[in-house]
Design a protein around this motif. Structure first.
Motif, mmCIF file in Angstrom:
data_model
loop_
_atom_site.group_PDB
_atom_site.id
_atom_site.type_symbol
_atom_site.label_atom_id
_atom_site.label_comp_id
_atom_site.label_asym_id
_atom_site.label_seq_id
_atom_site.Cartn_x
_atom_site.Cartn_y
_atom_site.Cartn_z
ATOM 1 N N SER A 33 8.917 11.833 2.814
ATOM 2 C CA SER A 33 10.508 11.547 3.131
ATOM 3 C C SER A 33 11.326 9.963 2.304
ATOM 4 C CB SER A 33 10.530 11.243 4.302
ATOM 5 O OG SER A 33 11.412 11.100 5.083
ATOM 6 N N THR A 49 11.043 10.259 -1.614
ATOM 7 C CA THR A 49 12.495 11.293 -1.761
ATOM 8 C C THR A 49 13.671 10.795 -1.656
ATOM 9 O OG1 THR A 49 11.247 13.378 -1.438
ATOM 10 C CG2 THR A 49 13.245 13.660 -1.389
ATOM 11 N N GLY A 50 13.952 10.152 -0.477
ATOM 12 C CA GLY A 50 15.345 8.996 -0.260
ATOM 13 C C GLY A 50 15.764 8.397 -1.049
ATOM 14 N N GLN A 53 16.406 9.650 -4.486
ATOM 15 C CA GLN A 53 17.795 10.532 -4.512
ATOM 16 C C GLN A 53 19.487 9.563 -4.009
ATOM 17 O OE1 GLN A 53 16.814 13.493 -6.014
ATOM 18 N NE2 GLN A 53 18.617 14.576 -4.268
ATOM 19 N N ILE A 89 22.238 11.728 -2.067
ATOM 20 C CA ILE A 89 22.491 11.643 -0.813
ATOM 21 C C ILE A 89 24.333 11.364 -0.468
ATOM 22 C CG2 ILE A 89 20.127 12.191 -0.791
ATOM 23 C CD1 ILE A 89 20.343 9.284 0.698
ATOM 24 N N LEU A 145 23.314 10.063 5.114
ATOM 25 C CA LEU A 145 21.549 10.727 4.330
ATOM 26 C C LEU A 145 20.980 9.270 4.082
ATOM 27 C CD1 LEU A 145 21.628 14.509 3.498
ATOM 28 C CD2 LEU A 145 20.709 13.087 5.529
ATOM 29 N N LYS A 146 21.816 8.387 3.482
ATOM 30 C CA LYS A 146 21.439 7.224 2.640
ATOM 31 C C LYS A 146 21.139 6.378 4.204
ATOM 32 C CE LYS A 146 23.773 6.603 -1.096
ATOM 33 N NZ LYS A 146 25.278 5.887 -1.677
ATOM 34 N N ALA A 159 16.983 7.487 5.226
ATOM 35 C CA ALA A 159 16.289 6.968 4.419
ATOM 36 C C ALA A 159 16.305 6.079 3.698
ATOM 37 C CB ALA A 159 16.908 6.988 2.560
ATOM 38 N N GLY A 182 21.957 18.512 4.948
ATOM 39 C CA GLY A 182 20.865 17.658 4.786
ATOM 40 C C GLY A 182 21.472 16.746 6.290
ATOM 41 N N PHE A 209 16.953 15.781 3.078
ATOM 42 C CA PHE A 209 17.176 14.445 0.846
ATOM 43 C C PHE A 209 17.299 15.345 -0.395
ATOM 44 C CE2 PHE A 209 15.076 10.582 3.202
ATOM 45 C CZ PHE A 209 16.028 10.796 4.160
#
Length: 218
Positions: A14, A17-18, A21, A25, A29-30, A33, A151, A206
């Protein structure tokens, strides 16, 4: 022990991936992340110190501080995506009073070297409420976008799954460990399993936009 490894792997997936991306994103979502990255570094450091260096000291101060960080991050996440005016006011109020309550719970009701269950139960319950409100807004909105590619929706689902299952257990943590130690150990597996589910859902969140783009470009 294998669940602990799976948990660390899912959390690592996770977080990575965050980060990978981060430029693709949304701003909301940041926030998640960054929290995943911080959580991964915390959990990895605890794991390495215990298993590689044999550290057996009290690690609860780190986790008590993490309670403050995680709920502030999640509340800020929902502040960016919830539309209901009254709920937005409730989120702003939570962001203001939770640090105060966390301090009282952590240093007066307990101490920093004990698990601050009041902080976790209060924060977790409020986050469940915010997540449910957001999901309700998404499910009843007139938007035509697919939820499979939203997301933020999957982050909310992950939070509902995790905190709904874990808040009752962590709220009774002191009582269970003192009176039903074997049951407390078994329920700890539930904590790890729901953590794994939550962080895998975060990883999917993400990747949503990238999956959508590749689908339409193929």
């Amino acid at each position: 022990m294998y669940l602990k490894y799976l948990y660390l792997i899912s959390l690592g997936v996770s977080a990575i991936t965050g980060i990978y991306q981060m430029n693709k994103i949304t701003r909301q979502l940041k926030t998640v992340a960054l929290l995943c990255t911080y959580t991964f570094l915390l959990e990895l450091s605890v794991f390495l110190f215990r298993h590689n260096f044999g550290y057996q000291g009290n690690i609860l101060p780190q986790y008590n501080f993490f309670i403050l960080v995680e709920f502030m991050f999640y509340a800020y996440f929902f502040k960016q995506i919830v539309k209901n005016t009254y709920v937005l006011k409730a989120i702003k109020l939570f962001l203001f009073i939770f640090p105060v309550l966390w301090y009282i719970f952590s240093f007066y009701c307990f101490n920093i070297f004990q698990w601050s269950s009041y902080s976790f139960v209060f924060g977790g319950t409020i986050i469940i409420f915010f997540a449910l409100i957001y999901c309700y807004e998404k499910l009843t909105s007139n938007e035509t976008t697919s939820l499979l590619n939203e997301g933020e929706f999957w982050v909310a689902i992950g939070l509902i799954v995790y905190y709904t299952c874990v808040v009752p257990y962590m709220g009774m943590f002191h009582y269970l460990t003192a009176n039903y130690e074997q049951l407390a150990v078994k329920l700890k597996k539930l904590n790890l399993i729901t953590n794994i589910i939550m962080y895998l859902l975060f990883a999917y969140a993400f990747l949503c936009k990238m999956i959508k783009t590749e689908k339409y470009s193929s």
